[in-house]
Scaffold this motif. Structure first.
Motif, PDB file in Angstrom:
ATOM      1  N   GLY A   1       0.853  -1.175   0.000  1.00 41.54           N
ATOM      2  CA  GLY A   1       0.000   0.000   0.000  1.00 41.54           C
ATOM      3  C   GLY A   1       0.893   1.230   0.000  1.00 41.54           C
ATOM      4  N   LYS A   2       0.296   2.395   0.000  1.00 41.00           N
ATOM      5  CA  LYS A   2       1.089   3.604   0.039  1.00 41.00           C
ATOM      6  C   LYS A   2       1.709   3.771   1.415  1.00 41.00           C
ATOM      7  CE  LYS A   2      -1.652   6.110  -3.395  1.00 41.00           C
ATOM      8  NZ  LYS A   2      -2.498   7.298  -3.643  1.00 41.00           N
ATOM      9  N   ALA A   3       2.906   4.329   1.444  1.00 44.17           N
ATOM     10  CA  ALA A   3       3.586   4.530   2.721  1.00 44.17           C
ATOM     11  C   ALA A   3       4.326   5.858   2.709  1.00 44.17           C
ATOM     12  CB  ALA A   3       4.568   3.390   3.004  1.00 44.17           C
ATOM     13  N   TYR A   4       4.413   6.467   3.874  1.00 51.70           N
ATOM     14  CA  TYR A   4       5.162   7.720   4.014  1.00 51.70           C
ATOM     15  C   TYR A   4       6.540   7.380   4.578  1.00 51.70           C
ATOM     16  CZ  TYR A   4       6.445  12.481   5.205  1.00 51.70           C
ATOM     17  OH  TYR A   4       7.102  13.688   5.282  1.00 51.70           O
ATOM     18  N   THR A   5       7.567   7.910   3.957  1.00 50.79           N
ATOM     19  CA  THR A   5       8.932   7.589   4.353  1.00 50.79           C
ATOM     20  C   THR A   5       9.561   8.732   5.139  1.00 50.79           C
ATOM     21  OG1 THR A   5       9.220   6.201   2.388  1.00 50.79           O
ATOM     22  CG2 THR A   5      11.214   6.899   3.536  1.00 50.79           C
ATOM     23  N   ILE A   6      10.062   8.399   6.325  1.00 48.50           N
ATOM     24  CA  ILE A   6      10.819   9.355   7.131  1.00 48.50           C
ATOM     25  C   ILE A   6      12.283   8.945   7.050  1.00 48.50           C
ATOM     26  CG2 ILE A   6      11.236  10.274   9.447  1.00 48.50           C
ATOM     27  CD1 ILE A   6       8.331   9.690  10.113  1.00 48.50           C
ATOM     28  N   ARG A   7      13.099   9.843   6.527  1.00 52.49           N
ATOM     29  CA  ARG A   7      14.512   9.529   6.320  1.00 52.49           C
ATOM     30  C   ARG A   7      15.390  10.490   7.099  1.00 52.49           C
ATOM     31  NH1 ARG A   7      14.097   9.892   1.648  1.00 52.49           N
ATOM     32  NH2 ARG A   7      13.835   7.737   0.977  1.00 52.49           N
TER      33      ARG A   7
ATOM     34  N   ASN B   1      19.715  10.757   8.868  1.00 52.79           N
ATOM     35  CA  ASN B   1      21.059  10.243   8.620  1.00 52.79           C
ATOM     36  C   ASN B   1      21.258   8.846   9.193  1.00 52.79           C
ATOM     37  OD1 ASN B   1      21.868  12.585   7.305  1.00 52.79           O
ATOM     38  ND2 ASN B   1      22.558  13.558   9.202  1.00 52.79           N
ATOM     39  N   SER B   2      20.465   8.494  10.199  1.00 58.96           N
ATOM     40  CA  SER B   2      20.686   7.223  10.891  1.00 58.96           C
ATOM     41  C   SER B   2      19.589   6.185  10.676  1.00 58.96           C
ATOM     42  CB  SER B   2      20.832   7.463  12.396  1.00 58.96           C
ATOM     43  OG  SER B   2      19.662   8.074  12.919  1.00 58.96           O
ATOM     44  N   ARG B   3      18.467   6.571  10.086  1.00 53.61           N
ATOM     45  CA  ARG B   3      17.401   5.587   9.938  1.00 53.61           C
ATOM     46  C   ARG B   3      16.480   5.919   8.764  1.00 53.61           C
ATOM     47  NH1 ARG B   3      12.258   7.052  12.173  1.00 53.61           N
ATOM     48  NH2 ARG B   3      12.284   9.166  13.018  1.00 53.61           N
ATOM     49  N   LEU B   4      15.727   4.895   8.363  1.00 46.97           N
ATOM     50  CA  LEU B   4      14.704   5.070   7.352  1.00 46.97           C
ATOM     51  C   LEU B   4      13.468   4.339   7.851  1.00 46.97           C
ATOM     52  CD1 LEU B   4      14.933   5.007   3.553  1.00 46.97           C
ATOM     53  CD2 LEU B   4      13.283   3.523   4.658  1.00 46.97           C
ATOM     54  N   GLU B   5      12.370   5.062   7.989  1.00 45.44           N
ATOM     55  CA  GLU B   5      11.131   4.495   8.511  1.00 45.44           C
ATOM     56  C   GLU B   5      10.018   4.669   7.482  1.00 45.44           C
ATOM     57  OE1 GLU B   5       8.043   5.133  12.282  1.00 45.44           O
ATOM     58  OE2 GLU B   5       9.837   6.377  12.083  1.00 45.44           O
ATOM     59  N   LYS B   6       9.336   3.568   7.168  1.00 45.23           N
ATOM     60  CA  LYS B   6       8.217   3.614   6.234  1.00 45.23           C
ATOM     61  C   LYS B   6       6.926   3.382   7.011  1.00 45.23           C
ATOM     62  CE  LYS B   6       8.735   2.048   2.055  1.00 45.23           C
ATOM     63  NZ  LYS B   6       8.937   1.165   0.871  1.00 45.23           N
TER      64      LYS B   6
END
Length: 239
Positions: free
Chosen positions: A131-137, A139-144
């Motif tokens: 499904g659609k997801a919002y990505t928070i990026r 320097n230390s992490r990537l969260e979908k």
């Protein structure tokens, strides 16, 4: 957003494959980004040591150092749901690729015809599964964060606080910027500093938006009529 990695020891080939992926993303109407590698060891390091996340990986099987086959075996435990497309001139690898649950096998001799179709199918499957997801990026992490898990978002100074089914996530962007990046009709403003996901709204009562998680949020007078109209329009189109 679809994150793709392209790995081939030949620089011209990796750039050509990169263009193909970007064109497929455009044709599918999907947001995405690509990272190219000409050294398989660098790709492996980024995934296993730095925690890089990819939805899709294009691999040349015949590479110096670690082959694409060896690389796939080491990557899978870290990215179990990643879609891997093998590109090779040796058809006998197809059997091994099948055993590794590889998404698609593309012969180099027929790459121009078959690679775009393979990439487009992978993109569609990735978006269908997640499904659609919002990505928070950072320097230390990537969260979908899947859209369906977002209850509401509110202004937090110059930042945005996102309340989801799993807790609260913060992003160093304005609420307006996040709203633009979401670009989804299910998210509506109920106040200048508050956005709600309509799929979690149970009812509008006494000027409050009542959500499935039991939270009631105030709807400003200036937004109340518009909110009711947006709800009627949205569910009228989706029921």
């Amino acid at each position: 957003m679809v994150r793709a990695a392209i790995c081939d020891d030949d620089e011209e080939t990796v750039l050509s494959n990169d263009r193909t992926v970007k064109e497929c993303l455009k044709q599918c109407g999907s947001l995405g980004e690509t990272v190219v590698y000409t050294d398989s060891a660098n790709l492996l390091y980024d995934i296993t040591e730095d925690g890089f996340f990819f939805d899709l990986i294009l691999l040349d099987i015949e590479m110096p150092g670690k082959s694409g086959m060896e690389l796939a075996e080491k990557i899978k435990p870290f990215l179990p749901n990643v879609k891997i497309i093998f590109i090779t001139s040796h058809i006998e690898y197809a059997i091994d690729a099948f055993e590794l649950s590889i998404f698609r096998y593309v012969p180099k001799g027929d790459k121009d015809k078959r690679l775009p179709a393979a990439v487009s199918n992978a993109i569609k499957l990735i978006e269908l599964e997640e499904g659609k997801a919002y990505t928070i990026r950072t320097n230390s992490r990537l969260e979908k964060i899947p859209y369906k898990e977002i209850y509401y978002m509110e202004r937090d100074g110059k930042n945005t606080s996102i309340t989801t089914t799993n807790g609260i996530s913060k992003v160093r962007k304005s609420l307006g910027r996040v709203f633009e990046e979401l670009g989804a009709e299910e998210f509506i403003y109920i106040d200048r500093g508050l956005i709600v996901n309509m799929i979690h709204m149970m009812q509008v009562k006494d000027g409050m938006a009542v959500l499935k998680n039991g939270v009631s949020l105030p709807i400003s007078r200036s937004h109340l009529q518009t909110v009711k109209e947006q709800i009627n329009t949205y569910w009228g189109m989706h029921i």
